[in-house]
Write a protein that holds these residues in place. Structure first.
Motif, PDB file in Angstrom:
ATOM      1  N   PHE A 181       0.826  -1.204   0.000  1.00  0.00           N
ATOM      2  CA  PHE A 181       0.000   0.000   0.000  1.00  0.00           C
ATOM      3  C   PHE A 181       0.859   1.253   0.000  1.00  0.00           C
ATOM      4  O   PHE A 181       0.592   2.206  -0.730  1.00  0.00           O
ATOM      5  CB  PHE A 181      -0.924   0.000   1.221  1.00  0.00           C
ATOM      6  CG  PHE A 181      -1.978   1.060   1.158  1.00  0.00           C
ATOM      7  CD1 PHE A 181      -3.194   0.796   0.572  1.00  0.00           C
ATOM      8  CD2 PHE A 181      -1.751   2.332   1.667  1.00  0.00           C
ATOM      9  CE1 PHE A 181      -4.171   1.783   0.516  1.00  0.00           C
ATOM     10  CE2 PHE A 181      -2.705   3.310   1.603  1.00  0.00           C
ATOM     11  CZ  PHE A 181      -3.927   3.024   1.024  1.00  0.00           C
ATOM     12  N   CYS A 182       1.914   1.240   0.815  1.00  0.00           N
ATOM     13  CA  CYS A 182       2.787   2.425   0.878  1.00  0.00           C
ATOM     14  C   CYS A 182       3.490   2.658  -0.445  1.00  0.00           C
ATOM     15  O   CYS A 182       3.571   3.784  -0.941  1.00  0.00           O
ATOM     16  CB  CYS A 182       3.815   2.253   1.996  1.00  0.00           C
ATOM     17  SG  CYS A 182       3.108   2.302   3.658  1.00  0.00           S
ATOM     18  N   GLN A 221      -7.975   5.817   6.342  1.00  0.00           N
ATOM     19  CA  GLN A 221      -9.021   6.405   5.515  1.00  0.00           C
ATOM     20  C   GLN A 221      -8.792   6.185   4.023  1.00  0.00           C
ATOM     21  O   GLN A 221      -9.563   6.670   3.207  1.00  0.00           O
ATOM     22  CB  GLN A 221      -9.095   7.912   5.788  1.00  0.00           C
ATOM     23  CG  GLN A 221      -9.633   8.264   7.161  1.00  0.00           C
ATOM     24  CD  GLN A 221     -11.134   8.030   7.268  1.00  0.00           C
ATOM     25  OE1 GLN A 221     -11.876   8.289   6.339  1.00  0.00           O
ATOM     26  NE2 GLN A 221     -11.573   7.538   8.417  1.00  0.00           N
ATOM     27  N   HIS A 222      -7.759   5.429   3.656  1.00  0.00           N
ATOM     28  CA  HIS A 222      -7.385   5.346   2.251  1.00  0.00           C
ATOM     29  C   HIS A 222      -7.304   3.918   1.725  1.00  0.00           C
ATOM     30  O   HIS A 222      -6.591   3.663   0.756  1.00  0.00           O
ATOM     31  CB  HIS A 222      -6.034   6.035   2.030  1.00  0.00           C
ATOM     32  CG  HIS A 222      -6.016   7.479   2.399  1.00  0.00           C
ATOM     33  ND1 HIS A 222      -6.632   8.453   1.650  1.00  0.00           N
ATOM     34  CD2 HIS A 222      -5.463   8.113   3.474  1.00  0.00           C
ATOM     35  CE1 HIS A 222      -6.447   9.630   2.223  1.00  0.00           C
ATOM     36  NE2 HIS A 222      -5.746   9.452   3.342  1.00  0.00           N
ATOM     37  N   ASP A 223      -7.988   2.968   2.327  1.00  0.00           N
ATOM     38  CA  ASP A 223      -7.857   1.585   1.869  1.00  0.00           C
ATOM     39  C   ASP A 223      -9.219   0.910   1.754  1.00  0.00           C
ATOM     40  O   ASP A 223     -10.244   1.444   2.153  1.00  0.00           O
ATOM     41  CB  ASP A 223      -6.938   0.790   2.800  1.00  0.00           C
ATOM     42  CG  ASP A 223      -7.436   0.772   4.241  1.00  0.00           C
ATOM     43  OD1 ASP A 223      -8.583   0.376   4.469  1.00  0.00           O
ATOM     44  OD2 ASP A 223      -6.665   1.164   5.140  1.00  0.00           O
ATOM     45  N   THR A 235      -6.490  11.754   7.925  1.00  0.00           N
ATOM     46  CA  THR A 235      -6.351  11.422   6.502  1.00  0.00           C
ATOM     47  C   THR A 235      -4.920  11.544   6.004  1.00  0.00           C
ATOM     48  O   THR A 235      -4.651  11.317   4.825  1.00  0.00           O
ATOM     49  CB  THR A 235      -7.254  12.337   5.647  1.00  0.00           C
ATOM     50  OG1 THR A 235      -6.865  13.712   5.849  1.00  0.00           O
ATOM     51  CG2 THR A 235      -8.720  12.156   6.011  1.00  0.00           C
ATOM     52  N   THR A 236      -3.995  11.906   6.866  1.00  0.00           N
ATOM     53  CA  THR A 236      -2.616  12.134   6.415  1.00  0.00           C
ATOM     54  C   THR A 236      -1.772  10.866   6.441  1.00  0.00           C
ATOM     55  O   THR A 236      -0.794  10.758   5.700  1.00  0.00           O
ATOM     56  CB  THR A 236      -1.928  13.200   7.282  1.00  0.00           C
ATOM     57  OG1 THR A 236      -1.889  12.750   8.648  1.00  0.00           O
ATOM     58  CG2 THR A 236      -2.681  14.522   7.204  1.00  0.00           C
ATOM     59  N   VAL A 237      -2.135   9.903   7.276  1.00  0.00           N
ATOM     60  CA  VAL A 237      -1.358   8.671   7.399  1.00  0.00           C
ATOM     61  C   VAL A 237      -2.038   7.577   6.596  1.00  0.00           C
ATOM     62  O   VAL A 237      -3.220   7.300   6.786  1.00  0.00           O
ATOM     63  CB  VAL A 237      -1.232   8.244   8.880  1.00  0.00           C
ATOM     64  CG1 VAL A 237      -0.391   6.978   8.997  1.00  0.00           C
ATOM     65  CG2 VAL A 237      -0.628   9.370   9.709  1.00  0.00           C
TER      66      VAL A 237
END
Length: 301
Positions: A14-15, A190-192, A210-212
């Motif tokens: 993901f990263c 929040q991004h997956d 939402t930054t991490v």
């Protein structure tokens, strides 16, 4: 510890995918009857087989164990350490990979081997992967059926939970289990796709930053967020040796957390639980039923 490897790989993927998103290769433009396909991640292997392309797959990677037919295929290494020699020896006419594998893609292209680079970070990405592979291999009919089945699951759950207050939930995706106490816990951000599945299931993520991209929190952080439900994802049940009763005891040390007080700690053990392929959508109705057990979940056919 086998409990952690699939989720650590997921975190790594993901990263890398996030950092390299702008460099994604455009899909191949012409449809060809590719007969020697290599897939370089479990999610892509699952997708290719789900589209009826299993007979064309000549190799996979180490942890591509679904469907069972994939286990009999040669491996070209791991996601992070694929063997260029093993790939070229098999003479593939198409290698399908995720967009965290850019270096390998460039090496294969230099050797004249066609590559398809895809992204499976979100629900939309997973659907697009299915469409792209199908369009490239002439499997549009199979893709339509598969995507319709996925949408049916989404629509069914959405119809059940659309007017119900969402449950404040923490989704754990990796943590050390051989201890009496919880230490660092990797959780859905929040991004997956976990966050998206949670929202579709009638939940709301207690982690709102939402930054991490792949957050980790301490026991104190979990206490501060105070979720009303905790879903702990434990994939690869056949591989890990963890005692689930011990895992529950770890969570129960957080006595002030609502989810602990209300006995709303749920363990999900499925081999597909960390694989963002077609089967990941099977988590949706399960999560929804855990969060909203009082609803009538009997389908009226």
């Amino acid at each position: 510890m086998r409990r952690l490897w699939p989720l650590i790989v997921f975190i790594l993927i993901f990263c890398i995918v996030w950092l390299l998103a702008d460099n994604v290769q455009k899909p191949l433009s012409t449809t060809k009857s590719y007969q020697r396909i290599i897939t370089l991640s479990p999610s892509l292997t699952e997708t290719v087989f789900a589209l009826g392309l299993g007979a064309r797959v000549v190799a996979v990677t180490d942890y591509c164990d679904y469907p069972p037919q994939a286990q009999a295929l040669p491996s070209v290494g791991s996601y992070t350490n694929t063997s260029l020699e093993a790939i070229t020896r098999l003479q593939p006419d198409l290698v399908i990979m995720l967009n965290g594998q850019q270096q390998r893609q460039q090496q294969l292209q230099q050797l004249g081997i066609k590559t398809l680079v895809l992204d499976n970070s979100t629900i939309a990405d997973i659907k697009e992967t299915i469409k792209t592979i199908a369009n490239l291999t002439g499997k549009q009919k199979q893709a339509t059926k598969l995507l319709n089945n996925i949408q049916d699951q989404i629509d069914y759950v959405r119809s059940k939970v659309h007017d119900i207050a969402p449950v404040r939930t923490l989704v754990g995706i990796a943590h050390y289990v051989n201890s009496d106490q919880l230490d660092t816990v990797y959780i859905a951000g929040q991004h997956d796709f976990y966050n998206e599945l949670l929202e579709l299931a009638g939940g709301v993520n207690v982690y709102t930053d939402t930054t991490v991209k792949v957050p980790s929190v301490s026991a104190e952080g979990i206490i501060r967020m105070n979720p009303d439900a905790i879903i702990d994802v434990f994939p690869e049940q056949k591989d890990h040796q963890s005692d689930m009763k011990q895992v529950i005891k770890q969570w129960q040390t957080l006595r002030s957390v609502n989810a602990v007080k209300q006995q709303r700690i749920y363990i999900i053990e499925h081999d597909y639980a960390s694989i963002p392929g077609p089967r990941i959508f099977k988590l949706l109705p399960e999560m929804a039923q855990l969060l909203h057990p009082n609803l009538d979940w009997q389908k009226n056919d």
